[in-house]
Design an enzyme around this catalytic site. Structure first.
Site, PDB file in Angstrom:
ATOM      1  N   ALA A   1      14.089   3.279  -1.433  1.00 37.14           N
ATOM      2  CA  ALA A   1      12.818   3.972  -1.161  1.00 37.14           C
ATOM      3  C   ALA A   1      11.674   3.467  -2.033  1.00 37.14           C
ATOM      4  O   ALA A   1      10.686   4.151  -2.240  1.00 37.14           O
ATOM      5  CB  ALA A   1      12.967   5.490  -1.325  1.00 37.14           C
ATOM      6  N   SER A   2      11.791   2.237  -2.535  1.00 32.74           N
ATOM      7  CA  SER A   2      10.743   1.683  -3.399  1.00 32.74           C
ATOM      8  C   SER A   2       9.621   1.026  -2.610  1.00 32.74           C
ATOM      9  O   SER A   2       8.579   0.705  -3.156  1.00 32.74           O
ATOM     10  CB  SER A   2      11.345   0.642  -4.347  1.00 32.74           C
ATOM     11  OG  SER A   2      11.865  -0.453  -3.612  1.00 32.74           O
TER      12      SER A   2
ATOM     13  N   ASP B   1       8.552  -7.435   6.993  1.00 32.94           N
ATOM     14  CA  ASP B   1       9.608  -7.417   5.982  1.00 32.94           C
ATOM     15  C   ASP B   1      10.663  -8.482   6.244  1.00 32.94           C
ATOM     16  O   ASP B   1      11.021  -9.267   5.363  1.00 32.94           O
ATOM     17  CB  ASP B   1      10.273  -6.038   5.933  1.00 32.94           C
ATOM     18  CG  ASP B   1       9.301  -4.942   5.528  1.00 32.94           C
ATOM     19  OD1 ASP B   1       8.203  -5.271   5.038  1.00 32.94           O
ATOM     20  OD2 ASP B   1       9.635  -3.764   5.707  1.00 32.94           O
TER      21      ASP B   1
ATOM     22  N   ASP C   1       1.040  -5.436  10.589  1.00 33.85           N
ATOM     23  CA  ASP C   1       2.012  -6.261  11.319  1.00 33.85           C
ATOM     24  C   ASP C   1       2.292  -5.723  12.715  1.00 33.85           C
ATOM     25  O   ASP C   1       2.348  -6.484  13.684  1.00 33.85           O
ATOM     26  CB  ASP C   1       3.312  -6.462  10.528  1.00 33.85           C
ATOM     27  CG  ASP C   1       4.006  -5.177  10.117  1.00 33.85           C
ATOM     28  OD1 ASP C   1       3.370  -4.102  10.147  1.00 33.85           O
ATOM     29  OD2 ASP C   1       5.195  -5.254   9.746  1.00 33.85           O
TER      30      ASP C   1
END
Length: 399
Positions: free
Chosen positions: A133-134, A183, A45
């Site tokens: 933090a996944s 995102d 991206d």
């Protein structure tokens, strides 16, 4: 855009908590912002390439209402020990130790900077279901949640693309992570049972129905602690920027996403550094891999799509070097299981999650087998979820 919420039990509990924290629930409004998975197109991206994400039904729920003064009061069910975080609308400087509230402050700063009037305080209670933090974008989920909250409370009528861009601006300029727009775009524009093919260079996009037939997307969480700002994310950003800069000495390009694999291979002498060549090669090859993968996906060729997931992971491991023991153990163990078409890490890497395309009837055995190997190798358990593709950030109709 609004949807009728399905999980009334969660909202009832949050409503009670809002009353406990802020006194009552008069004039409270309800909001939801999803997390996201990226099917393929990783670290492309910010290199002007294509991505292929989808919003998921795991996300962040918020309850909010206006105040008559300039006080902003925040409470997170995820960080109860922090209690109520309070600040004045005119005092929105970033503070260490107030990690989640900085995203709220950042969105206020960016919206006001874009000319939108936010002249009163508000109360906001949130609960996030996305594991921190996944790599499923808990931060972007929060940014877009705050965006839709402020848009609604203050009747701002912010165009959705601008809200998405302000979310990215918050991440880049306020929080300090050089992320691309993947995102926020996936979370802001997501639709039920659809993925998004997004050209990050032009922001042109196509909604693609997710037709998996007898297969499920299984999310595999390493449960490894990770903070994006402390990872090597910004280092990779700088490395690909430097590679681009060197290629621009001969090539008329604005981003690595403009190159075919053949054009890149013919001009690696311009880069002259093996590490930078590897980083740029991933960006170029992954971008072209994503375009092929989307065509295979639309054609219903899930076998080909799965092969490209595997190739993506190999590139992220060998050329971009953002995987590590935990993600490699999950993805490579997953690739060997019965009923699996492909698996790869998803998100920034350095921990976080991987995804696998698994035959529906094999999911239970898959989770058991991969989980067992992972715990033996890493020393602690992974978590598994079957992904459901849901809507983007929105106000909820609560009846």
């Amino acid at each position: 855009m609004s949807i009728v919420v399905e999980n009334s039990t969660v909202l009832s509990a949050l409503t009670e908590k809002f009353a406990e924290v802020f006194g009552d629930t008069k004039e409270v409004e309800y909001f939801f912002s999803p997390g996201r998975i990226n099917l393929i197109g990783e670290h492309t991206d910010y290199n002007g390439g294509y991505v292929f994400p989808a919003s998921i039904t795991i996300g962040t729920t918020g309850l909010a209402r206006l105040r008559e003064d300039k006080k902003v009061k925040l409470y997170s069910e995820n960080f109860p020990k922090l209690g109520v975080i309070e600040f004045d609308l005119d005092e929105v400087e970033k503070k260490d130790g107030e990690l989640w509230s900085n995203y709220v402050k950042g969105m206020i700063v960016m919206l006001k900077g874009a000319g939108y009037e936010i002249d009163k305080g508000f109360e906001l209670l949130i609960k996030g279901e996305i594991p921190t933090a996944s790599g499923l974008s808990s931060s972007a989920s929060l940014e877009l949640l705050v965006g839709v909250v402020l848009d609604d409370l203050f009747n701002l009528n912010v165009p959705r693309l601008e809200l998405v861009q302000l979310g990215q601006k918050t991440e880049n300029d306020y929080i300090g992570v050089n992320s691309g727009i993947l995102d926020q775009f996936a979370i802001g524009f997501g639709e039920v049972k659809k993925a998004i093919l997004l050209d990050c260079n032009t922001l042109k996009y196509e909604m693609v129905p997710v037709e998996l037939r007898d297969y499920d997307i299984v999310i595999m969480n390493t449960n490894k602690p990770r903070a994006l700002t402390e990872s090597k994310y910004n280092e990779r950003f700088a490395e690909t920027r430097e590679a681009l800069k060197r290629m621009q000495t001969r090539l008329d390009i604005q981003s690595l996403g403009e190159l075919s694999n053949e054009e890149f291979d013919a001009n690696t002498d311009l880069i002259g550094d093996e590490t930078l060549i590897k980083r740029a090669r991933h960006a170029v090859y992954e971008n072209n891999r994503t375009k092929i993968a989307q065509k295979a996906f639309v054609a219903g060729n899930l076998t080909k799509f799965g092969e490209l997931l595997n190739a993506s992971h190999a590139s992220l491991k060998d050329d971009y070097e953002v995987t590590g023991l935990e993600l490699d153990t999950l993805a490579e163990t997953a690739q060997k299981q019965a009923g699996v078409l492909g698996a790869r890490m998803t998100g920034a890497g350095f921990g976080g999650c991987a995804i696998a395309l698994v035959a529906h009837d094999n999911v239970s055995a898959f989770e058991k087998a991969v989980g067992q190997v992972y715990e033996e190798v890493v020393g602690y358990p992974a978590s598994f979820y079957v992904a459901q593709i849901g809507s983007g950030s929105t106000k909820l109709d609560v009846e």
